[in-house]
Design a protein around this motif. Sequence first.
Motif, mmCIF file in Angstrom:
data_model
loop_
_atom_site.group_PDB
_atom_site.id
_atom_site.type_symbol
_atom_site.label_atom_id
_atom_site.label_comp_id
_atom_site.label_asym_id
_atom_site.label_seq_id
_atom_site.Cartn_x
_atom_site.Cartn_y
_atom_site.Cartn_z
ATOM 1 N N SER A 79 0.824 -1.215 0.000
ATOM 2 C CA SER A 79 0.000 0.000 0.000
ATOM 3 C C SER A 79 0.859 1.266 0.000
ATOM 4 O O SER A 79 0.331 2.372 -0.017
ATOM 5 C CB SER A 79 -0.931 0.022 1.221
ATOM 6 O OG SER A 79 -0.188 0.215 2.419
ATOM 7 N N GLY A 114 -3.426 -9.550 -2.339
ATOM 8 C CA GLY A 114 -4.570 -8.787 -2.827
ATOM 9 C C GLY A 114 -5.465 -8.302 -1.707
ATOM 10 O O GLY A 114 -5.447 -8.822 -0.594
ATOM 11 N N ILE A 115 -6.262 -7.290 -2.031
ATOM 12 C CA ILE A 115 -7.278 -6.744 -1.126
ATOM 13 C C ILE A 115 -8.618 -6.872 -1.836
ATOM 14 O O ILE A 115 -8.714 -6.632 -3.043
ATOM 15 C CB ILE A 115 -6.985 -5.266 -0.800
ATOM 16 C CG1 ILE A 115 -5.695 -5.148 0.005
ATOM 17 C CG2 ILE A 115 -8.138 -4.635 -0.034
ATOM 18 C CD1 ILE A 115 -5.299 -3.716 0.300
ATOM 19 N N MET A 116 -9.658 -7.246 -1.095
ATOM 20 C CA MET A 116 -10.967 -7.442 -1.725
ATOM 21 C C MET A 116 -12.061 -6.615 -1.077
ATOM 22 O O MET A 116 -12.386 -6.789 0.101
ATOM 23 C CB MET A 116 -11.357 -8.923 -1.673
ATOM 24 C CG MET A 116 -12.646 -9.241 -2.417
ATOM 25 S SD MET A 116 -13.054 -11.009 -2.413
ATOM 26 C CE MET A 116 -13.649 -11.215 -0.730
ATOM 27 N N GLN A 145 -7.495 -0.670 -3.710
ATOM 28 C CA GLN A 145 -7.489 -1.894 -4.514
ATOM 29 C C GLN A 145 -6.717 -1.701 -5.815
ATOM 30 O O GLN A 145 -5.958 -2.580 -6.242
ATOM 31 C CB GLN A 145 -8.918 -2.354 -4.804
ATOM 32 C CG GLN A 145 -9.669 -2.736 -3.534
ATOM 33 C CD GLN A 145 -11.094 -3.146 -3.818
ATOM 34 O OE1 GLN A 145 -11.394 -4.321 -3.969
ATOM 35 N NE2 GLN A 145 -11.989 -2.174 -3.894
ATOM 36 N N ASN A 147 -3.565 -4.161 -5.626
ATOM 37 C CA ASN A 147 -3.757 -5.290 -6.539
ATOM 38 C C ASN A 147 -3.065 -5.078 -7.881
ATOM 39 O O ASN A 147 -2.530 -6.023 -8.463
ATOM 40 C CB ASN A 147 -5.250 -5.538 -6.768
ATOM 41 C CG ASN A 147 -5.976 -5.933 -5.493
ATOM 42 O OD1 ASN A 147 -5.359 -6.168 -4.464
ATOM 43 N ND2 ASN A 147 -7.290 -6.003 -5.559
ATOM 44 N N ARG A 183 -17.292 -0.649 -4.042
ATOM 45 C CA ARG A 183 -16.163 -1.489 -3.634
ATOM 46 C C ARG A 183 -16.017 -2.744 -4.493
ATOM 47 O O ARG A 183 -14.894 -3.172 -4.785
ATOM 48 C CB ARG A 183 -16.260 -1.846 -2.149
ATOM 49 C CG ARG A 183 -17.483 -2.621 -1.735
ATOM 50 C CD ARG A 183 -17.646 -2.605 -0.202
ATOM 51 N NE ARG A 183 -18.817 -3.355 0.239
ATOM 52 C CZ ARG A 183 -18.799 -4.615 0.650
ATOM 53 N NH1 ARG A 183 -17.651 -5.275 0.689
ATOM 54 N NH2 ARG A 183 -19.885 -5.222 1.041
ATOM 55 N N SER A 211 -14.781 -1.697 -8.014
ATOM 56 C CA SER A 211 -13.357 -1.359 -7.942
ATOM 57 C C SER A 211 -12.500 -2.613 -7.832
ATOM 58 O O SER A 211 -11.404 -2.681 -8.396
ATOM 59 C CB SER A 211 -13.092 -0.432 -6.745
ATOM 60 O OG SER A 211 -13.676 0.833 -6.962
ATOM 61 N N TYR A 212 -13.005 -3.613 -7.105
ATOM 62 C CA TYR A 212 -12.281 -4.881 -7.011
ATOM 63 C C TYR A 212 -12.218 -5.546 -8.386
ATOM 64 O O TYR A 212 -11.147 -6.003 -8.822
ATOM 65 C CB TYR A 212 -12.973 -5.806 -6.005
ATOM 66 C CG TYR A 212 -12.323 -7.169 -5.881
ATOM 67 C CD1 TYR A 212 -11.015 -7.296 -5.421
ATOM 68 C CD2 TYR A 212 -13.015 -8.330 -6.228
ATOM 69 C CE1 TYR A 212 -10.401 -8.539 -5.319
ATOM 70 C CE2 TYR A 212 -12.413 -9.575 -6.113
ATOM 71 C CZ TYR A 212 -11.108 -9.674 -5.666
ATOM 72 O OH TYR A 212 -10.506 -10.915 -5.575
ATOM 73 N N SER A 264 -9.741 -3.870 -10.605
ATOM 74 C CA SER A 264 -8.339 -4.185 -10.283
ATOM 75 C C SER A 264 -7.955 -5.577 -10.786
ATOM 76 O O SER A 264 -6.814 -5.808 -11.197
ATOM 77 C CB SER A 264 -8.092 -4.075 -8.770
ATOM 78 O OG SER A 264 -8.691 -5.149 -8.048
ATOM 79 N N LYS A 265 -8.904 -6.507 -10.772
ATOM 80 C CA LYS A 265 -8.613 -7.872 -11.228
ATOM 81 C C LYS A 265 -8.566 -7.947 -12.762
ATOM 82 O O LYS A 265 -7.797 -8.738 -13.315
ATOM 83 C CB LYS A 265 -9.650 -8.846 -10.666
ATOM 84 C CG LYS A 265 -9.606 -8.994 -9.142
ATOM 85 C CD LYS A 265 -8.384 -9.781 -8.682
ATOM 86 C CE LYS A 265 -7.269 -9.005 -8.105
ATOM 87 N NZ LYS A 265 -6.112 -9.811 -7.676
ATOM 88 N N SER A 286 -13.169 -9.049 4.404
ATOM 89 C CA SER A 286 -14.132 -8.170 3.757
ATOM 90 C C SER A 286 -15.367 -7.980 4.632
ATOM 91 O O SER A 286 -15.870 -6.874 4.791
ATOM 92 C CB SER A 286 -14.530 -8.739 2.389
ATOM 93 O OG SER A 286 -15.490 -7.922 1.767
#
Length: 308
Positions: free
Chosen positions: A73, A100-102, A116, A120, A169, A172-173, A176-177, A216
């Motif tokens: 981060s 990763g962050i979810m 994210q 990510n 959220r 945005s996840y 990022s993926k 999460s």
Amino acid sequence: MVRLNEIKMQDGKIFLITGANSGLGYETSKFLLERGATVIMCCRDLLKGEKAKKELLKFKFSGKIELVELDLSDLINVKKFAESIKNTFDHLDVLINNAGIMAPPKTLSKQGFEIQFAVNHLAHMFLTLELLPMLEEKNNSRVVTVTSGVQYFGKIQWEDLQGNLKYDRWASYAQSKLANVMFGLELDSKLKETNSKTSSLLAHPGFARTNLQPKSVEANQSWQEELAYKLMDPMFQSAKMGALPQITAATLTSASGGEQYGPRFNFRGFPKICRNAPKALNQTSRKKLWDISEKLIKDFDTLSKQSK
């Protein structure tokens, strides 16, 4: 479909894995250590990292563990980490961008990016570009970027990459993926253009039980999300099974750049080659995302150098 007996011993090889102390990263580390590899386990929390290392040492595997701290981060931390790795090791065989962050509430990274997109995608791109010269020291070295099945639903919000105008959220996840896949494919294209010894591959775990789901739920205090996970639980496979696609991408001799490995039935099962998200196949979009991301990284890097 790939079976584990197709994976050769990994003696003498050096793997660097982000987010290695739990879930997919832990299971990947365990598999590689059992097969004789040196694993650089990167963990944001060293206390949790030490606990994971202690557990792995109980198995008395032939491989070696190097535990290091890495906070994705913070791009300053990523830069310092990369310099430390360059000073400690003379090469890398495989980099696995696993952490990763979810779907957290709206959160910003140390540099002010949506968390994210920052963790990510952006931090892993920065880390990869910093370590690429070390990878190119070895033949058949690889970068494996771990994405998710939500890549197929993701959309790049070109006018609002950081969710400043509207933050969802889950959108945005998914963004990022999808960005992971676009980065992985564009990187492979660039590596092929230069006849590099390194290739870029992708992997996704399907529905795998990891710490992402409870984190999460805890972060968002969402009973609806908690209920959904309970109802879906029979569909989930273990983290050990979920790690197999990235292990395959990292180690299978016949795996090639640009390929993505995922579960046989897309959400569970032994790994096979799966399709990349259709939106990631657009070369113009991939180049656009690469250029934007590269500029964000370079702008940060320039500012950090000027502040010294």
